[in-house]
Enzyme design. Structure first.
Site, short mmCIF file in Angstrom:
data_model
loop_
_atom_site.label_atom_id
_atom_site.label_comp_id
_atom_site.label_asym_id
_atom_site.label_seq_id
_atom_site.Cartn_x
_atom_site.Cartn_y
_atom_site.Cartn_z
N HIS A 13 0.92 -1.20 -0.06
CA HIS A 13 -0.15 -0.15 0.10
C HIS A 13 0.70 1.17 -0.01
O HIS A 13 1.17 1.70 1.04
CB HIS A 13 -0.86 -0.04 1.05
N HIS A 44 1.45 5.31 -2.10
CA HIS A 44 1.06 6.39 -3.05
C HIS A 44 2.33 7.00 -3.41
O HIS A 44 2.85 7.88 -2.70
CB HIS A 44 0.07 7.28 -2.54
N PHE A 45 2.83 6.61 -4.70
CA PHE A 45 4.13 7.19 -5.28
C PHE A 45 3.95 8.51 -6.27
O PHE A 45 4.61 8.89 -6.64
CB PHE A 45 5.10 6.34 -5.67
N ARG A 46 2.52 8.89 -6.49
CA ARG A 46 2.16 10.30 -6.98
C ARG A 46 2.48 10.21 -8.50
O ARG A 46 2.46 11.47 -8.97
CB ARG A 46 2.90 11.33 -6.28
N ASN A 59 -4.80 6.42 -7.40
CA ASN A 59 -5.30 7.91 -7.27
C ASN A 59 -4.09 8.92 -7.68
O ASN A 59 -3.71 9.96 -6.84
CB ASN A 59 -5.69 8.27 -5.90
N HIS A 116 -6.04 -0.71 5.21
CA HIS A 116 -5.81 0.31 6.56
C HIS A 116 -7.11 0.24 7.45
O HIS A 116 -7.92 1.07 7.85
CB HIS A 116 -5.66 1.85 6.24
N ASP A 137 0.82 2.65 3.57
CA ASP A 137 -0.05 3.84 3.15
C ASP A 137 0.92 4.90 3.09
O ASP A 137 0.55 6.12 3.31
CB ASP A 137 -1.21 4.06 4.14
N HIS A 141 2.51 14.30 0.80
CA HIS A 141 2.34 15.71 0.31
C HIS A 141 3.36 16.62 0.96
O HIS A 141 4.01 16.38 1.67
CB HIS A 141 0.83 16.25 1.23
O1 DOR Z 1 -4.55 9.71 3.88
C1 DOR Z 1 -4.67 9.32 2.77
N1 DOR Z 1 -3.77 9.65 1.87
N2 DOR Z 1 -5.52 8.05 2.56
C2 DOR Z 1 -5.89 7.83 1.20
O2 DOR Z 1 -6.85 7.13 1.20
C3 DOR Z 1 -5.10 8.50 0.35
C4 DOR Z 1 -3.94 8.95 0.57
C5 DOR Z 1 -3.21 9.83 -0.44
O3 DOR Z 1 -3.15 9.52 -1.64
O4 DOR Z 1 -2.91 11.02 -0.07
ZN ZN Z 2 -3.58 4.80 0.78
#
Ligand code: DOR
Ligand code: ZN
Length: 447
Positions: free
Chosen positions: A60, A62-64, A94, A237, A311, A315
């Site tokens: 899990h 998120h590498f953007r 996402n 999660h 996760d 940001h």
């Molecule tokens: O806290 C989170 N950040 N939960 C998510 O479901 C998405 C993730 C994100 O992509 O920033």
């Molecule tokens: Zn996530």
């Protein structure tokens, strides 16, 4: 390069023993050979006093990339991953654009082949109108399908009943679900953001707005749909004690059709940390109470929760500095995930063999990953050495993630990752990423 990792304390498959491991041509050639070997072609690493573990498989992240690369990208975050002992990752859809077609999914694999120093897989995303694309997903080459049954970063909420039932009926592989009921959250948000609480509006409100009830409502619905349609569901999660009643521990992981993940942030922090860390620990689902945290840790031990992920969701600091209501949810964590989990073991909350089970063995079993997740002859040499007596203090200045900050800043840990090998190549050694190594696409043994 071939290696002999000598005199290591091998932690693998439920036991701990002294071992020497031979690594050749990217794979684990031999564990404790008894025959005579020509060692001239091997580089010897003296691992006396070090723990040798299978590389962590993080299901899990998120590498953007593409589209949000001001926050992170595959190159920067895979470097942070190997520093944290993570040798394989599975990345979420996402991004911008979101991964909603097979072509966009392939584009991510192409990017990773070029840039990732860890092994990789990417989830296919679901919207309310891309089911034809979703159903084309190749179960042997793609980790799973991610559905947001609750809105979070990115606009990927799927609420349509028809879409969800088709998904659980027909998905060609595992469906990973983010579960938070949107209507419950909205109602609470409207109410709480208008109330004049003496604490003011701040991150402490996050678990009040994104409540335990919202989580249970959505995860129980996901379980109900999976049972009804015979789908293979992985609840991502899990954050509350209440949701744990949805998961079984009376059957083996191999036989489960419904599995669960817990993430480091929810195992480490609790609502008492909001005053100190504010939006830095604003994540979705929200970090809940200390009672919930301890219940999650118990569920790791008694097998109701099957795997630990990060996760990892970077940001920029600037984005996180906005007021509570507008700051994005998510925080980076991958760079210290293994030493942090070993710290929880050090605190007596679970054993080191259990940490290895939850972070390496079980993700491999749960996703049917080919030849990874265990230290076995013939398996890919994804390996980590940890010095249990090399303390470190996590600091923003040492963060390899592009965002350059961590909610764990200032945290002291007893152990440090000293070496990480991906497919038999040394990619991280004593604080430095060795550039030039490239990971492989994960493969899945599914019929
Ligand atoms: O806290 C989170 N950040 N939960 C998510 O479901 C998405 C993730 C994100 O992509 O920033
Ligand atoms: Zn996530």
């Amino acid at each position: 390069m071939n290696y002999i990792i000598e005199n290591a304390t091998l932690v693998n498959e439920g036991s701990t023993s002294l071992a020497s491991v031979f690594v050749k041509d990217g794979v684990i050639e031999k564990i404790n050979p008894t025959d005579c070997r020509d060692v001239a072609n091997y580089n010897v690493i003296d691992a006396t006093g070090l723990l040798l573990l299978p590389g962590v498989i993080d299901d899990h992240v998120h590498f953007r990339e593409p589209g949000l690369t001001h926050k992170a990208d595959i190159a920067s975050e895979s470097r942070a991953a190997v520093a944290g002992g993570v040798t394989s990752f599975m990345e979420m859809p996402n991004t911008n654009p979101p991964t909603l077609t097979q072509q966009l999914l392939q584009d991510k694999y192409d990017l990773a082949a070029e840039k990732s120093c860890a092994n990789y897989s990417f989830y296919m995303g679901v919207s309310n109108n891309n089911m034809d694309e979703v159903l084309k997903t190749d179960p042997r080459r793609v980790c799973g399908i991610k559905v947001f049954m609750g809105s979070s970063t990115g606009n990927m909420l799927v609420e349509d009943g028809g879409t969800l039932s088709t998904l659980f009926k027909e998905a060609p592989c595992l469906v990973a679900a983010h579960c938070e009921d949107d209507a419950t959250i909205k109602e609470m948000r409207d109410e709480r953001l208008e109330m004049k609480d003496e604490r003011g509006i701040g991150a402490w409100l996050h678990p009040v707005i994104r409540s335990a009830e919202a989580c249970y409502k959505s995860s129980s619905k996901a379980v109900e749909l999976a049972v009804k349609y015979g789908g293979r569901l992985h609840v991502m999660h899990v954050t509350t004690e209440k949701e744990l009643s949805l998961f079984r521990n009376d059957i083996s992981l191999r036989d489960k059709k419904i599995t669960a993940e817990a993430c480091l942030n929810h195992l480490w922090f609790s609502d008492k940390d909001y005053d100190r860390l504010g939006n830095m620990i604003k994540v979705n689902p929200a970090i809940k109470s200390e009672k919930d945290r301890l219940a999650l840790l118990n569920a790791l031990v008694d097998n109701r929760i099957d795997v630990i992920g990060t996760d990892h969701a970077p940001h920029t600091l600037e984005e996180k500095m906005s007021p509570y209501a507008t700051a994005p949810s998510g925080a980076p964590s991958i760079q210290h995930v293994l030493p942090c989990m070993l710290e929880l073991a050090n605190q007596g909350l679970l054993s080191i063999t259990k940490v290895v089970e939850l972070m390496s063995h079980n993700p491999a079993t749960l996703f049917n990953i080919r030849r990874r997740g265990f230290i076995r002859e013939g398996y890919y040499a994804d390996l980590v050495l940890v010095d249990p007596h090399k303390p470190q203090t996590i600091s923003n200045s040492g963060i390899l993630s592009k965002c350059g900050w961590t909610p764990y800043d200032g945290t002291g840990l007893h152990s440090s990752v000293t070496h990480t090998f991906v497919n038999g190549e040394l990619v991280y050694h004593n604080g430095k990423v060795i550039d030039g190594v490239r990971g492989m696409r994960l493969e899945f043994e599914r019929v």
